[in-house]
Design a protein around this motif. Structure first.
Motif, short mmCIF file in Angstrom:
data_model
loop_
_atom_site.label_atom_id
_atom_site.label_comp_id
_atom_site.label_asym_id
_atom_site.label_seq_id
_atom_site.Cartn_x
_atom_site.Cartn_y
_atom_site.Cartn_z
N ALA A 64 -5.96 11.61 -5.72
CA ALA A 64 -5.61 10.31 -6.42
C ALA A 64 -4.25 10.20 -6.26
O ALA A 64 -3.74 9.27 -5.99
N ARG A 65 -3.42 11.59 -6.41
CA ARG A 65 -1.61 11.38 -6.65
C ARG A 65 -1.41 10.97 -5.10
O ARG A 65 -0.59 10.10 -5.01
N GLU A 66 -2.04 11.53 -4.00
CA GLU A 66 -1.60 11.02 -2.67
C GLU A 66 -1.56 9.68 -2.50
O GLU A 66 -0.56 8.98 -1.98
N PHE A 67 -2.92 9.20 -2.87
CA PHE A 67 -3.16 7.83 -2.55
C PHE A 67 -2.34 6.78 -3.47
O PHE A 67 -1.74 5.89 -3.15
N VAL A 68 -2.15 7.23 -4.96
CA VAL A 68 -1.27 6.16 -5.72
C VAL A 68 0.18 6.32 -5.17
O VAL A 68 0.82 5.18 -5.01
N THR A 69 0.79 7.58 -4.98
CA THR A 69 2.03 7.21 -4.53
C THR A 69 2.29 6.80 -3.14
O THR A 69 3.39 5.89 -3.02
N GLU A 70 1.48 6.77 -2.14
CA GLU A 70 1.68 6.00 -0.90
C GLU A 70 1.20 4.61 -0.73
O GLU A 70 1.79 3.92 -0.01
N ALA A 71 0.40 4.28 -1.66
CA ALA A 71 -0.07 2.98 -1.81
C ALA A 71 0.33 2.01 -2.72
O ALA A 71 0.28 0.75 -2.73
N ALA A 72 1.11 2.47 -4.00
CA ALA A 72 1.69 1.68 -4.85
C ALA A 72 2.61 0.69 -4.45
O ALA A 72 2.48 -0.58 -5.04
N HIS A 73 3.37 0.83 -3.08
CA HIS A 73 4.30 -0.25 -3.00
C HIS A 73 3.85 -1.72 -2.44
O HIS A 73 4.41 -2.37 -2.22
N ILE A 74 2.35 -1.46 -2.00
CA ILE A 74 1.95 -2.69 -1.50
C ILE A 74 0.64 -3.24 -2.57
O ILE A 74 -0.24 -3.91 -2.29
N ASN A 75 0.58 -2.78 -3.85
CA ASN A 75 -0.19 -3.00 -4.55
C ASN A 75 0.44 -3.21 -6.17
O ASN A 75 1.33 -2.77 -6.46
N GLY A 76 -0.12 -4.58 -6.87
CA GLY A 76 0.25 -4.73 -8.14
C GLY A 76 -0.61 -3.57 -9.18
O GLY A 76 0.35 -3.50 -10.21
N ARG A 77 -1.69 -3.19 -8.87
CA ARG A 77 -2.08 -2.41 -9.78
C ARG A 77 -3.06 -1.42 -8.96
O ARG A 77 -3.74 -1.97 -7.84
N ILE A 78 -3.20 -0.22 -9.34
CA ILE A 78 -4.10 0.78 -9.03
C ILE A 78 -4.93 1.36 -10.00
O ILE A 78 -4.44 1.82 -10.98
N LEU A 79 -6.15 1.31 -9.70
CA LEU A 79 -7.34 1.89 -10.67
C LEU A 79 -7.69 3.45 -10.11
O LEU A 79 -8.20 3.26 -8.93
N VAL A 80 -7.58 4.39 -10.73
CA VAL A 80 -8.31 5.35 -10.51
C VAL A 80 -9.51 5.75 -11.10
O VAL A 80 -9.33 6.03 -12.43
N LEU A 81 -10.42 5.66 -10.38
CA LEU A 81 -11.79 5.85 -11.27
C LEU A 81 -12.55 7.19 -11.19
O LEU A 81 -12.66 7.48 -9.76
N ASN A 82 -13.09 7.83 -11.97
CA ASN A 82 -14.04 9.02 -11.77
C ASN A 82 -14.93 8.94 -13.21
O ASN A 82 -14.76 8.20 -14.07
N GLU A 83 -15.51 9.98 -13.41
CA GLU A 83 -16.57 10.37 -14.14
C GLU A 83 -15.90 10.56 -15.77
O GLU A 83 -16.51 9.97 -16.62
N ARG A 84 -14.73 10.85 -15.58
CA ARG A 84 -13.98 11.15 -17.00
C ARG A 84 -13.70 9.87 -17.66
O ARG A 84 -13.46 9.90 -18.94
N CYS A 85 -13.48 8.67 -16.85
CA CYS A 85 -13.05 7.58 -17.49
C CYS A 85 -13.75 6.29 -17.51
O CYS A 85 -13.70 5.28 -17.72
N ALA A 86 -14.97 6.55 -16.42
CA ALA A 86 -15.74 5.54 -16.06
C ALA A 86 -16.47 4.53 -17.42
O ALA A 86 -16.52 3.47 -17.07
N LYS A 87 -16.75 5.46 -18.20
CA LYS A 87 -17.47 4.89 -19.28
C LYS A 87 -16.55 3.77 -20.10
O LYS A 87 -16.96 2.80 -20.74
N GLU A 88 -15.45 4.07 -20.37
CA GLU A 88 -14.53 3.43 -20.91
C GLU A 88 -13.47 2.50 -20.07
O GLU A 88 -13.01 1.62 -20.61
N SER A 89 -13.76 2.54 -18.82
CA SER A 89 -12.70 1.99 -17.87
C SER A 89 -13.04 0.34 -18.04
O SER A 89 -14.35 -0.17 -18.07
N THR A 90 -12.04 -0.57 -17.81
CA THR A 90 -12.32 -1.87 -17.85
C THR A 90 -12.57 -2.54 -16.56
O THR A 90 -12.92 -3.72 -16.47
N GLY A 91 -12.52 -1.56 -15.58
CA GLY A 91 -13.02 -1.96 -14.20
C GLY A 91 -12.01 -2.45 -13.14
O GLY A 91 -10.82 -2.64 -13.45
N HIS A 92 -12.36 -2.62 -12.01
CA HIS A 92 -11.41 -3.06 -11.01
C HIS A 92 -10.76 -4.36 -10.94
O HIS A 92 -9.59 -4.78 -10.78
N GLY A 93 -11.65 -5.27 -11.61
CA GLY A 93 -11.44 -6.61 -11.38
C GLY A 93 -10.75 -7.08 -12.75
O GLY A 93 -10.85 -8.29 -12.80
#
Length: 682
Positions: free
Chosen positions: A438-467
């Motif tokens: 997650a850290r590698e992806f976020v730090t390297e892809a942040a420059h080309i994105n307005g928002r990045i969602l990191v999703l896994n079992e720990r937050c999925a139930k309360e996540s507002t989702g990708h869209g």
């Protein structure tokens, strides 16, 4: 039926018919739309001369309460919008996102009033000392623009698209002219009618142009802000008009983009993350029939998992019931119009020249209810591209519907490169349980994105989702996504304010900002500030306390009470090589003793002390040092009564300036108190 415009205080028809709105489910005519013949120069002038002065006179607290009242009013009448929303092809879930999600933006922005002063303008940052003697300082204030926010919105969110934008400009004190897409303007019109009839907004704060709106930005000037949501091509064309740059008009562009969702290498079949990934990809294909600027267009997965992902999505899509959203069991509605359906079909056919179709049919779809011939139903389309670095249309062409493509990657570096090939996205998700990935992806892809969602079992139930863009977070993105930002909580409000540097004597700056500046006058409070009600307190009024000489016994006793036996306080033999000459008093002892000095203990208007801000200890205090406190009214913030029985009160911030027998500050803090009002009817 005419779908009307609300301009210059009246509901009016445009000339002729620019567009005929139809029910996306069965083709029935809803109404005729036109804004032809409207006086756009007069409309913008009306907003500037009527709406702007009314909003600018209001404080942030008043504007926040206005938004809260409007949100409560609309949420109590939400059901009337669901029936209308279904005519856009939206399911109940789709409508919920648009209607209640939009109203949620009003609530969220209303809550931001707590981050602003009880003034019509904002005091930005801290003062800058500009002279040795302290008689000349600088500061910044941000005032509402004396213009109008012109919002040009897309067809996919007729309510959310409007409310998420006007919530921000109204909070800032700027009126709006809203131009929704003519295709779904009938739903926006219904919402605006309810807003206007409520009488909650001042006249001129909101106007509606339901038709094509040709000429709506021609008369914009340097005080105005234009926002555009829609296709990148149209947005860039408008932003490039000569008068936009010549007049230095703020233009925020939020364009559709080729968003992606990346499956981490650890998220193999059988893991919770794999199931979460499939669920998220399915949602983004089917919710709003894929008509979201944030929808997942590129499903990027490890090369070894392409078949598993494809098969899992195929199974889920096969069970998706498509049709009339009013019918039980329907999970996906239609596109907003047959014209939009043809545009999606054309782009899918272009993509299929390079990619393999693995689910769906561009020419046929099975539906439950509705009309195949007159409705705008379109099959979910899933494609596969095994060579995404060579066959690159998937990174250039967006089919704005229930359409997505599975792409393989070999390494995380390749996955990031594929994301970058979209040339700028509103949002990318990564599903992984591995925080290193997650850290590698976020730090390297942040420059080309307005928002990045990191999703896994720990937050999925309360996540507002990708869209789901959230009102307290930035929505926008670089490159293809338009290069703009919307919402962002406090950041979004500041976009509608103009920042100005101010310079002068601390007393003058204090009176302008209504926040005490160090070096300003400090008249002695009489009576004690804790004996005065909220209305009676004046910024700058100061209590000069009795003094106290710190002893070794004070330090030992405080250590015993607090349990803080840090060596600098308790062991003089350990001070070699430190900053301290002798054992030093605890900073929190100084703050506690300061409270004992400045508090007037008798019952009075002060209801409670509920926090400390900006606490600093800047000079060591040794036994034998005498300390005193200058206790100054720093800022006042009004509060509304929550009920008739509630106590009328406000928040008062006090500056606690602790100084030694040399007159130098040893510590400083801001305490927050709740103070009763003299007038309990407010």
């Amino acid at each position: 039926m005419k779908i009307q415009n609300y301009v210059q205080g009246s509901w009016v028809d445009g000339d002729g018919v620019e567009y005929t709105a139809v029910n996306a489910i069965n083709g029935d005519v809803i109404g005729e739309v036109s804004s032809a013949g409207l006086d756009y120069e007069g409309i913008l002038d009306y907003a500037r001369k009527v709406g702007s002065p009314a909003l600018r006179k209001m404080t942030f607290q008043e504007r926040g309460r206005m938004l809260k009242s409007l949100a409560l009013h609309l949420i109590g009448r939400k059901d009337k919008f669901y029936e209308i929303s279904a005519k856009t092809g939206a399911t109940k879930i789709d409508s919920w996102i648009d209607i209640e999600g939009g109203i949620g933006n009003l609530f969220a922005n209303a809550s931001l009033r707590r981050q602003f002063p009880d003034l019509p303008y904002y005091v930005d940052g801290v003062a800058a000392p500009l002279s040795k003697g302290g008689t000349f300082i600088g500061h910044h204030i941000m005032v509402p623009r004396k213009g109008v926010a012109i919002h040009i919105n897309a067809f996919n969110f007729p309510i959310w698209g409007m409310l998420e934008k006007i919530a921000v400009n109204l909070m800032a004190g700027v009126p709006a002219v809203v131009k929704p897409s003519e295709i779904t303007s009938f739903l926006t019109e219904a919402m605006v009618r309810e807003i206007i009839s409520s009488g909650i907004l001042p006249e001129g704060a909101l106007q509606l142009v339901s038709g094509f709106g040709r000429g709506i930005i021609d008369h914009a000037n340097h005080n105005d802000v234009i926002t555009f949501t829609g296709s990148a091509a149209t947005g860039k064309k408008l932003k490039g008009l000569p008068h936009i740059s010549e007049r230095s008009i703020a233009f925020n562009l939020e364009a559709d983009s080729l968003n992606a969702c990346v499956l981490g290498e650890d998220a193999v079949p059988g893991t919770p993350e794999f199931d979460i990934f499939i669920k998220e990809a399915l949602k983004e294909i089917t919710i709003k029939c894929g008509q979201k600027c944030t929808a997942i267009r590129r499903i990027i997965v490890p090369e070894k998992l392409v078949d598993e992902v494809q098969n899992a999505l195929y199974a889920k899509l096969s069970k998706t019931v498509i049709g009339d959203p009013n019918l039980e069991g329907v999970r996906m509605g239609s596109l907003v119009s047959r014209h939009q359906m043809e545009r999606v079909k054309q782009n899918v056919e272009l993509l299929l020249e390079e990619q393999e179709l693995v689910f769906g049919d561009v020419n046929n779809v099975e539906i439950t209810g509705g009309s195949k011939e007159k409705g705008a139903f379109f099959s979910p389309i899933l494609m596969r591209n095994d060579h995404p670095f060579e066959k690159t249309r998937v990174h250039d062409i967006e089919a704005f519907g229930p359409v997505s493509t599975v792409l393989p990657y070999k390494t995380m570096e390749e996955a990031i490169e594929l994301v970058e090939m979209g040339k700028g996205s509103l949002v990318t998700s990564i599903v992984t349980a591995d925080d290193k990935i997650a850290r590698e992806f976020v730090t390297e892809a942040a420059h080309i994105n307005g928002r990045i969602l990191v999703l896994n079992e720990r937050c999925a139930k309360e996540s507002t989702g990708h869209g789901s863009p959230m009102p307290l977070l930035t929505h926008g993105g670089p490159g293809r996504a338009g290069g703009g930002e919307e919402m962002g909580g406090k950041r979004g409000i500041l976009h509608y304010l103009h920042r100005t540097a101010i310079q002068g004597h601390p007393e003058t700056i204090t009176r302008i900002t209504e926040q005490f500046q160090v070096g300003a006058d400090q008249p002695e409070a009489n009576p004690h500030v804790f004996r005065q009600h909220f209305e009676e307190l004046r910024v700058g009024d100061t209590v000069f306390t009795h003094k106290h000489t710190v002893t070794t016994t004070d330090i030992v006793n405080f250590a015993n009470v607090s349990g803080d036996n840090f060596y600098a306080h308790m062991d003089e033999t350990s001070l070699e090589g430190t900053l301290f000459e002798r054992r030093v008093a605890h900073g929190y002892f100084l703050l506690s003793k300061a409270a004992g000095l400045f508090v007037d203990p008798k019952k009075g208007p002060v209801l409670l002390n509920y926090g400390i801000d900006e606490c600093r200890f800047v000079k060591p205090v040794y036994p034998g040092t005498t300390i005193g406190v200058r206790f100054t009214v720093k800022e006042k913030i009004d509060q509304e009564k929550r009920s008739e029985e509630d106590v009328a009160k406000g928040i008062v911030k006090f500056l606690v300036d602790m100084y030694d027998d040399e007159g130098e500050t040893v510590g400083m803090a801001t305490i927050l108190t709740m103070v009763k009002k003299l007038d309990q009817s407010q």
